[in-house]
Enzyme design. Structure first.
Site, PDB file in Angstrom:
ATOM      1  N   ALA A 115      14.232  28.722  25.401  1.00  0.00           N
ATOM      2  CA  ALA A 115      14.153  30.074  24.449  1.00  0.00           C
ATOM      3  C   ALA A 115      13.242  29.315  23.188  1.00  0.00           C
ATOM      4  O   ALA A 115      13.686  30.393  22.397  1.00  0.00           O
ATOM      5  CB  ALA A 115      15.510  30.699  23.482  1.00  0.00           C
ATOM      6  N   LEU A 128      15.066  27.511  20.462  1.00  0.00           N
ATOM      7  CA  LEU A 128      16.147  27.002  19.406  1.00  0.00           C
ATOM      8  C   LEU A 128      16.294  26.018  19.675  1.00  0.00           C
ATOM      9  O   LEU A 128      17.699  25.025  18.659  1.00  0.00           O
ATOM     10  CB  LEU A 128      16.580  27.541  19.737  1.00  0.00           C
ATOM     11  CG  LEU A 128      16.750  29.554  19.765  1.00  0.00           C
ATOM     12  CD1 LEU A 128      17.481  30.794  19.240  1.00  0.00           C
ATOM     13  CD2 LEU A 128      15.541  29.308  18.285  1.00  0.00           C
ATOM     14  N   SER A 135      18.644  23.677  21.637  1.00  0.00           N
ATOM     15  CA  SER A 135      20.084  23.861  22.591  1.00  0.00           C
ATOM     16  C   SER A 135      19.701  22.989  23.130  1.00  0.00           C
ATOM     17  O   SER A 135      21.202  21.853  23.104  1.00  0.00           O
ATOM     18  CB  SER A 135      20.286  25.173  23.290  1.00  0.00           C
ATOM     19  OG  SER A 135      19.693  25.413  24.489  1.00  0.00           O
ATOM     20  N   ALA A 146      20.537  19.411  20.768  1.00  0.00           N
ATOM     21  CA  ALA A 146      21.742  20.097  20.516  1.00  0.00           C
ATOM     22  C   ALA A 146      22.826  19.607  20.608  1.00  0.00           C
ATOM     23  O   ALA A 146      24.095  18.849  20.319  1.00  0.00           O
ATOM     24  CB  ALA A 146      21.985  21.636  19.351  1.00  0.00           C
ATOM     25  N   ASP A 181      13.034  18.010  17.784  1.00  0.00           N
ATOM     26  CA  ASP A 181      14.542  18.520  18.532  1.00  0.00           C
ATOM     27  C   ASP A 181      15.419  17.409  18.179  1.00  0.00           C
ATOM     28  O   ASP A 181      16.822  18.051  17.536  1.00  0.00           O
ATOM     29  CB  ASP A 181      14.733  19.210  19.808  1.00  0.00           C
ATOM     30  CG  ASP A 181      13.311  20.479  19.303  1.00  0.00           C
ATOM     31  OD1 ASP A 181      13.094  20.801  18.724  1.00  0.00           O
ATOM     32  OD2 ASP A 181      13.659  21.248  20.781  1.00  0.00           O
TER      33      ASP A 181
HETATM   34  O1  PMV Z   1       9.519  25.919  22.439  1.00  0.00           O
HETATM   35  P1  PMV Z   1      10.121  24.660  22.664  1.00  0.00           P
HETATM   36  O2  PMV Z   1      11.731  24.387  20.962  1.00  0.00           O
HETATM   37  O3  PMV Z   1      10.932  23.688  23.179  1.00  0.00           O
HETATM   38  O4  PMV Z   1       8.962  24.340  20.978  1.00  0.00           O
HETATM   39  C1  PMV Z   1       7.214  23.187  21.925  1.00  0.00           C
HETATM   40  C2  PMV Z   1       6.736  23.488  20.551  1.00  0.00           C
HETATM   41  C3  PMV Z   1       5.887  22.765  20.800  1.00  0.00           C
HETATM   42  O5  PMV Z   1       5.103  22.025  19.730  1.00  0.00           O
HETATM   43  C4  PMV Z   1       5.141  23.992  21.557  1.00  0.00           C
HETATM   44  C5  PMV Z   1       5.813  21.483  21.859  1.00  0.00           C
HETATM   45  C6  PMV Z   1       6.067  20.156  20.867  1.00  0.00           C
HETATM   46  O6  PMV Z   1       6.571  19.451  21.574  1.00  0.00           O
HETATM   47  O7  PMV Z   1       5.926  19.913  20.084  1.00  0.00           O
END
Ligand code: PMV
Length: 330
Positions: free
Chosen positions: A113, A115, A117, A120, A161
């Protein structure tokens, strides 16, 4: 001293500004939020690794590298458990022995989604197993190991992340310079709305690549615009200027729409939030479903929350947290 049971936790994240553009070298601002993933690690008296995800109803153990299922779908379990197996193996490498371990994950963060997860979970499991075995696992090690695990999940993740789940706080991230913590004194009251639609980050990133390759001279100024939005937001965060921050989120969302990564499910929730008085609202993460985020003054939070719910979303209030990965108790 070897503990019999340790619980560790790590925060989820929200990208406030700059997703997608970050893939092409522009900066992004990411916040750790007060929604945490919990991992419990226990010693076993055999050499097996048992994994359980309470929320996903998955359980199984690894026998000679093969996953034996006890609960849930094998396909989903492989997806979720392979990265965790790697995490545990990395910690055992540092420990120098291979005792049996039970790992139980408890999380209320929706998966796939946007966030963070999976990162984390990886960070919490690394810290829990490290503490269980009394292995010295510095935050840098938690970051490195959960980044390895993220590579199994996402292929070529930017690393944002695992960084935010490990270190917490608010980070400015740029591919070529890495992470820089941002000073943010003020609270940033957010409502996050989950569309309920799972989507693939990889497919969304591909979509943007296609648009950029097809219309390079159109997309290039959008990239510059996205950079300016983030630079301006750094000042707004320092000055606690939520109105400007809201405007910048709205403009950022318009650019993301232009790249084709919004979706009807997101637009309903974003419009509902704005109508209910949010200072700004945008998709967060890869888009195409997943989550949106709205900024609202404290006295408007409930209204925005209700509006998102009435528009069919699953909303929750989120606050930024400075606390990255941490041990909860033994
Ligand atoms: O939706 P997420 O948390 O997987 O975020 C992706 C963020 C992007 O900029 C679209 C891709 C990336 O690797 O930074």
């Amino acid at each position: 001293m070897v503990w019999m049971e340790v619980v560790a936790s790590a925060p989820a994240k929200v990208i406030l500004l700059g997703e997608h553009f970050v893939v092409y070298g522009e900066p992004a601002i990411v916040l750790a939020i007060d929604k945490r993933v919990y991992a419990k690690a226990e010693l076993r008296d055999d050499k097996q690794l048992y994994l359980r995800s309470v929320n996903l109803n998955l359980a199984g153990h690894f026998e000679n590298r093969f996953l034996k299922m006890e609960q849930g779908s094998a396909k989903e379990a492989r997806l979720r458990f392979e990265p965790l197996k790697l995490v545990v193996e990395k910690v055992l490498e540092i420990y120098g022995e291979s005792p049996g371990v039970n790992v139980e994950v408890n999380s209320t963060v929706p998966v796939a989604a946007g966030l963070g997860s999976s990162a984390a979970v990886a960070a919490a499991v690394t810290a829990a197993v490290g503490a269980l075995l009394n292995v010295k696992v510095a935050k840098e090690d938690v970051f490195r190991i959960s980044y390895e695990a993220e590579k199994i999940v996402h292929g070529t993740p930017s690393g944002v992340d695992p960084a935010i789940s490990t270190f917490g706080g608010t980070l400015l991230f740029q591919m070529d310079t890495g992470f820089r913590p941002l000073e943010v004194k003020a609270d940033i009251p957010l409502v996050i709305g989950y569309t309920g639609v799972e989507r693939s980050t990889r497919a969304q990133v591909e979509k943007v690549r296609h648009i950029r390759d097809t219309y390079p001279r159109v997309v290039e100024p959008m990239m510059k615009g996205a950079r300016e939005i983030v630079l301006r937001a750094i000042d707004a965060l320092k000055e606690d200027d939520l109105e400007t921050l809201g405007d910048l989120m709205n403009i950022n969302h318009a650019l993301l729409c232009g790249l084709g990564v919004s979706a009807e499910s997101l637009e309903w929730l974003i419009n509902a939030a704005r109508k209910a008085g949010a200072l700004g609202a945008k998709l967060t993460g890869a888009g195409g479903g997943g989550c949106m985020v709205a900024l609202a003054e404290d006295e408007r939070l409930e209204q925005v929350l209700d509006a998102i719910q009435r528009a069919g979303g699953r909303p929750f209030v989120a606050r930024k947290t400075d606390e990255g990965v941490r041990i909860e108790g033994t």
